[in-house]
Design a protein around this motif. Structure first.
Motif, mmCIF file in Angstrom:
data_model
loop_
_atom_site.group_PDB
_atom_site.id
_atom_site.type_symbol
_atom_site.label_atom_id
_atom_site.label_comp_id
_atom_site.label_asym_id
_atom_site.label_seq_id
_atom_site.Cartn_x
_atom_site.Cartn_y
_atom_site.Cartn_z
ATOM 1 N N LEU B 29 0.834 -1.195 0.000
ATOM 2 C CA LEU B 29 0.000 0.000 0.000
ATOM 3 C C LEU B 29 0.875 1.254 0.000
ATOM 4 C CD1 LEU B 29 -3.049 0.310 0.044
ATOM 5 C CD2 LEU B 29 -2.956 0.535 2.510
ATOM 6 N N ALA B 35 -2.655 6.159 -3.005
ATOM 7 C CA ALA B 35 -3.357 5.533 -1.889
ATOM 8 C C ALA B 35 -2.900 6.130 -0.560
ATOM 9 C CB ALA B 35 -3.123 4.026 -1.898
ATOM 10 N N GLY B 38 -4.556 9.436 -0.207
ATOM 11 C CA GLY B 38 -5.960 9.182 0.137
ATOM 12 C C GLY B 38 -6.107 8.805 1.595
ATOM 13 N N GLY B 39 -5.233 7.906 2.041
ATOM 14 C CA GLY B 39 -5.288 7.444 3.418
ATOM 15 C C GLY B 39 -5.051 8.587 4.398
ATOM 16 N N THR B 221 -14.650 0.439 1.696
ATOM 17 C CA THR B 221 -13.973 1.719 1.487
ATOM 18 C C THR B 221 -14.571 2.469 0.303
ATOM 19 O OG1 THR B 221 -12.052 0.401 2.032
ATOM 20 C CG2 THR B 221 -11.669 2.683 1.507
ATOM 21 N N PHE B 283 -8.022 5.641 -2.037
ATOM 22 C CA PHE B 283 -7.565 4.714 -1.000
ATOM 23 C C PHE B 283 -8.134 3.313 -1.259
ATOM 24 C CE2 PHE B 283 -7.840 2.738 3.247
ATOM 25 C CZ PHE B 283 -6.484 2.722 3.536
#
Lengths: 350, 297
Positions: B29, B35, B38-39, B221, B283
């Protein structure tokens, strides 16, 4: 005294597909005495696995047992409720499967999976079940069981996993073990070890075993009795010595002829000609008749019954019935023999 | 006699593959920059939504007509709206509402959808046909229309908004879980535990559910983004939270009338919705790639 642990009589199992009813098992009868091993031999699609699944009533949702009786310790398993069957499964009767690589759930440890049925059937605590799991792993010959118990299936080899499967099957001291081609997916040296293990545990605990296989070598090595299946039916049932010395059914004879032997000199192995019939289009009459070298009009017209002789050996073939006139010549391993009709003392003579 | 296996190899230190695979998951990840962004955004939203309302000094619902429609300034970062309320404060307070709607509606839809999907895939037959046809009917509605219909029947409130968006998320979960269940159900270990006397409920919850978890996590998600978008849409249409709730969609709707004079009334809530949805989408995509075994390198 009851010595027959399992008695299957005229079992019929059908699958209902879009193309109609498929009679996967159509008249299977055999007896498994206590503490003995029964081999169920047959080609792929002969109904041997379905027979085993029928005993535990584990058929797919479109499968249904449509007739017959499965008597286990004198009680007909077919009359049991779902709940009663769940009590039998994994407890009195256990099963091990062909494919050890996929028979274990990848997200649980070996110990958790062995413990599962112990906790369910024997009502032990998690801790006690874990101790018992370690004992079982030791019993099936897995070194360092206290470490292995915490491992996940992907950390074990195929042979190891099959040992774990056996440990799971033995967890509740079953009276009967059904082994569905337990060694097919393993290589030869591991095969011998696993068979040796099953046999050792059997004598130690007095279990009865049903060994499902297509390998006559495995049968010769492990079984006391054999049921030979062809196209959903038992065509011959006898003790192991009779089967190998005096095979009666032309199909069994064909199987023997296609097996290499070290004690007989033979130039060329004789295969059984033709193919297994499509279960949707079974021949009328004897199902083996299209491939049988001795088949007559009678064979092609009428289905033979399973004939029983005094020694408890059964055969489903017209040659051995009253309706058969004269003699039939069969070749067993390059050696011509005469198979005589019903009533004669020697069914096969040189 | 029990034989010793000659193939008993060296014993590795027992590792938990779930812990192990989560470590790998994190590693994969981390490689996906989008990502990670996004996280981080999700994290910021989460923190702001939870502790933000305690830090803001102004009342989100207090009208101050004297300072209405002011542009962004040091005192009012995002400006004020047509009632003179501080938009920044309202957005921070709306964060919690948006998150609540997103999480709860997806949780609701997820629980029902996963249950229906797993039952459908496991039992098959007529039950499967009935459940999946109902799902097809739900899917046949153009997304927001279904939620719209439900809210109009139940009446506009935050709870009903959650229910509507939840129902709207059910089919997506049911379909995905059914598919995964179908493939897991055919594996031999399911037969094996059946042969050990396990009941259907036990097989479903203990043996199938953990094995179909990854697509569920990804879907959760991604669906949060859709759910928030749908909820904002409903609020925009006046079917969500009643005024003066500082819901982003409702703010957008109220600000629409002043778009010419004071575009910041729609700009900031709109931007927040976009950022929120984008964060969950990238994400979720990253999570899906990281969880896909074919991406394993």
């Amino acid at each position: 005294m009851e010595t027959d642990l399992l008695k299957v009589e005229d079992l019929r199992t059908s699958f209902y597909t879009d193309e109609g009813e498929v009679k996967a098992v159509d008249g299977v009868s055999f007896i498994l005495p206590k503490g003995k091993t029964l081999g169920i031999v047959g080609e792929s699609g002969s109904g041997k696995s379905i027979t085993a699944l029928s005993i535990l009533n584990l058929l797919a949702s479109n499968g249904k047992i449509v007739g017959g009786e499965i008597n286990f310790k004198g009680k007909n398993l077919l009359s049991f409720s779902d709940k009663e069957m769940r009590e039998i499964r994994g407890n009195a009767i256990s099963m091990i499967f062909q494919e050890p690589m996929t028979s274990l759930n990848p997200v649980f440890t070996v110990g958790q999976q062995i413990s599962e049925s112990i906790i369910k059937h024997q009502k032990l605590s998690k801790k006690e079940a874990n101790i018992r799991s370690i004992e079982l792993l030791k019993l099936v010959g897995i070194p360092s069981p206290d470490k292995r118990v915490k491992q996940y299936p992907y950390e074990l080899s195929g042979g190891m996993r099959q040992r774990v499967m056996i440990a799971i099957a033995l967890a509740c001291n079953p009276e009967m073990l059904i082994a569905d081609e337990p060694t097919t997916a393993l290589d030869v040296t591991i095969q011998a070890q696993i068979l040796g293990l099953i046999r050792g545990l059997q004598t130690r605990f007095g279990m009865s075993v049903i060994m499902i296989t297509h390998d006559l070598g495995v049968v010769a090595e492990t079984c006391d009795f054999v049921a030979v299946m062809y196209a959903g039916q038992v065509v011959e049932y006898s003790d192991i010595f009779t089967l190998f010395e005096e095979p009666k059914h032309p199909y069994t004879i064909g199987l023997m002829n296609s097996l290499p032997r070290h004690d007989v000199e033979i130039e060329k192995l004789e295969p059984i000609r033709g193919n297994v019939p499509n279960p949707k289009e079974m021949p009328t009459g004897c199902r083996f008749s299209p491939r049988c070298p001795a088949a007559t009009d009678l064979c092609r017209r009428e289905m033979p019954e399973l004939l029983k002789d005094d020694d408890g050996n059964d055969v489903r073939c017209w040659i051995y019935s009253e309706k058969w006139e004269g003699e039939a010549e069969v070749t067993v391993y390059g050696e011509k023999r005469i198979a005589k009709g019903h009533g004669s003392e020697t069914i096969l003579s040189d | 006699m029990v034989q010793q296996s000659p193939v008993a190899g060296t014993i590795r230190k027992p590792v938990n593959p779930r812990v192990e695979s989560y470590k790998n998951l994190w590693r994969r990840l981390r490689k996906n920059k989008a990502a990670v962004v996004g996280g981080l955004l999700i994290l910021v939203f989460l923190v702001a939504g939870i502790i933000g309302p305690y830090l803001t000094t102004q009342d989100p619902n207090l009208p101050q007509i004297s300072i209405k429609l002011q542009g962004p300034s040091a005192e009012h970062w995002f400006g004020t709206d047509n009632y003179g309320r501080d938009i920044f404060t309202r957005i921070i307070h709306g964060m919690g509402i948006t998150m609540t709607v997103g999480f709860f509606s997806v949780a609701l839809g997820g629980i029902i959808g996963v249950f229906l999907g797993i039952v459908s895939g496991y039992y098959g037959g007529k039950l499967d046909t009935v459940i999946m046809r109902i799902m097809d009917i739900l899917l046949a509605f153009p997304g927001i229309l279904l939620a719209l219909a439900i809210v109009s029947v139940l009446g506009g409130s935050l709870t009903n908004l959650i229910i509507a968006v939840g129902v709207f998320s059910v089919p997506a979960f049911a379909r995905i879980v059914r598919g995964s269940t179908l493939s897991v159900r055919r594996l031999e270990y399911i037969d094996a535990v059946k042969a050990l006397g396990a009941s259907d409920a036990r097989i479903i919850f203990k043996h199938i559910l953990p094995n179909v978890m990854s697509p569920i996590i990804v879907q959760l998600t991604l669906r949060i983004a859709t759910a928030v978008l749908t909820a904002s849409g409903l609020s925009f249409l006046g079917l969500g939270a009643p005024p003066p709730t500082p819901e982003w969609g409702a703010m957008l709707s109220e600000g629409r009338a002043y778009m010419q004079q004071a575009p910041h009334l729609v700009l900031f809530p709109g931007l927040m919705i976009v950022l929120f949805v984008l964060a969950f989408n990238i994400f979720g995509d990253g999570l899906r790639d990281a969880l896909d075994p074919k991406m394993n390198k």
